[in-house]
Design a protein around this motif. Structure first.
Motif, PDB file in Angstrom:
ATOM      1  N   LYS A 184      -5.701   5.609  10.229  1.00 55.85           N
ATOM      2  CA  LYS A 184      -5.072   4.498   9.523  1.00 55.85           C
ATOM      3  C   LYS A 184      -5.817   3.195   9.821  1.00 55.85           C
ATOM      4  O   LYS A 184      -6.046   2.383   8.926  1.00 55.85           O
ATOM      5  N   LYS A 185      -6.225   3.015  11.063  1.00 55.86           N
ATOM      6  CA  LYS A 185      -6.994   1.818  11.428  1.00 55.86           C
ATOM      7  C   LYS A 185      -8.318   1.793  10.676  1.00 55.86           C
ATOM      8  O   LYS A 185      -8.738   0.764  10.147  1.00 55.86           O
ATOM      9  N   ARG A 199      -7.612   0.949   7.023  1.00 53.07           N
ATOM     10  CA  ARG A 199      -7.272  -0.472   6.894  1.00 53.07           C
ATOM     11  C   ARG A 199      -8.530  -1.341   6.993  1.00 53.07           C
ATOM     12  O   ARG A 199      -8.700  -2.293   6.232  1.00 53.07           O
ATOM     13  N   GLU A 200      -9.420  -1.009   7.928  1.00 58.47           N
ATOM     14  CA  GLU A 200     -10.671  -1.760   8.057  1.00 58.47           C
ATOM     15  C   GLU A 200     -11.538  -1.595   6.818  1.00 58.47           C
ATOM     16  O   GLU A 200     -12.139  -2.555   6.326  1.00 58.47           O
ATOM     17  N   GLY A 202     -10.000  -3.546   4.101  1.00 59.04           N
ATOM     18  CA  GLY A 202     -10.147  -4.955   4.442  1.00 59.04           C
ATOM     19  C   GLY A 202     -11.523  -5.526   4.147  1.00 59.04           C
ATOM     20  O   GLY A 202     -11.693  -6.744   4.065  1.00 59.04           O
ATOM     21  N   VAL A 241      -6.048  -7.829   3.560  1.00 64.30           N
ATOM     22  CA  VAL A 241      -4.979  -7.013   4.162  1.00 64.30           C
ATOM     23  C   VAL A 241      -4.265  -7.776   5.276  1.00 64.30           C
ATOM     24  O   VAL A 241      -3.428  -7.218   5.971  1.00 64.30           O
ATOM     25  N   ARG A 299       1.701  -5.006   5.510  1.00 67.84           N
ATOM     26  CA  ARG A 299       2.064  -3.855   6.335  1.00 67.84           C
ATOM     27  C   ARG A 299       1.979  -2.662   5.412  1.00 67.84           C
ATOM     28  O   ARG A 299       2.698  -2.594   4.417  1.00 67.84           O
ATOM     29  N   LEU A 300       1.089  -1.750   5.709  1.00 70.69           N
ATOM     30  CA  LEU A 300       0.844  -0.619   4.826  1.00 70.69           C
ATOM     31  C   LEU A 300       1.375   0.668   5.442  1.00 70.69           C
ATOM     32  O   LEU A 300       1.121   0.951   6.611  1.00 70.69           O
ATOM     33  N   ALA A 326      -1.994   2.933   2.567  1.00 75.75           N
ATOM     34  CA  ALA A 326      -3.358   2.775   3.090  1.00 75.75           C
ATOM     35  C   ALA A 326      -4.304   3.728   2.370  1.00 75.75           C
ATOM     36  O   ALA A 326      -5.417   3.345   1.985  1.00 75.75           O
ATOM     37  N   CYS A 355      -4.827   2.478  -1.294  1.00 75.40           N
ATOM     38  CA  CYS A 355      -5.744   1.336  -1.333  1.00 75.40           C
ATOM     39  C   CYS A 355      -7.184   1.783  -1.124  1.00 75.40           C
ATOM     40  O   CYS A 355      -8.093   1.315  -1.809  1.00 75.40           O
TER      41      CYS A 355
END
Length: 116
Positions: free
Chosen positions: A10-11, A14-15, A18, A23, A27-28, A33, A36
């Motif tokens: 997930k990290k 998200r990166e 991003g 982002v 809060r995803l 996530a 996206c």
């Protein structure tokens, strides 16, 4: 829905997202996530440069009587990952107006995906 994504994945997602979308205030969920990331990964091939225009007209009433408004909504997928929304209206009395907004944040893209 989808399967759970571990913390590291997930990290990473998200990166990755991003790098293309804001982002910072989103809060995803795991599924969001992933959605996206898919949107970002498919952007150049499936979205970039595409544009859709819809026109709608409707009647209304004012103190001057019946009037007709024609509205045009255009969604354009920009060069950078994002969507530009253009709105224009023209009343039959000659009055016009327009506005433009750009969505380039994860929550805005998710909302668009939900509607479409």
């Amino acid at each position: 829905m989808g399967s759970a994504v571990d913390r590291k994945e997930k990290k990473r997602l998200r990166e990755h997202v991003g790098e293309h979308l804001d982002v910072s205030h989103a809060r995803l969920t795991d599924d969001e996530a992933v959605k996206c990331a898919q949107f970002v990964d498919e952007y150049d091939e499936n979205y970039k440069g595409h544009s859709v225009t819809r026109t709608h007209s409707h009647d209304g009433w004012s103190s001057d009587g019946k009037s007709t408004r024609e509205e045009t909504f255009t969604e354009t997928f920009t060069d950078d990952v994002g969507i530009r929304f253009d709105y224009e209206y023209r009343d039959d009395d000659g009055q016009t107006g327009s506005s433009t907004s750009v969505v380039n944040d994860a929550r805005g893209i998710l909302n668009w995906l939900r509607r479409n």
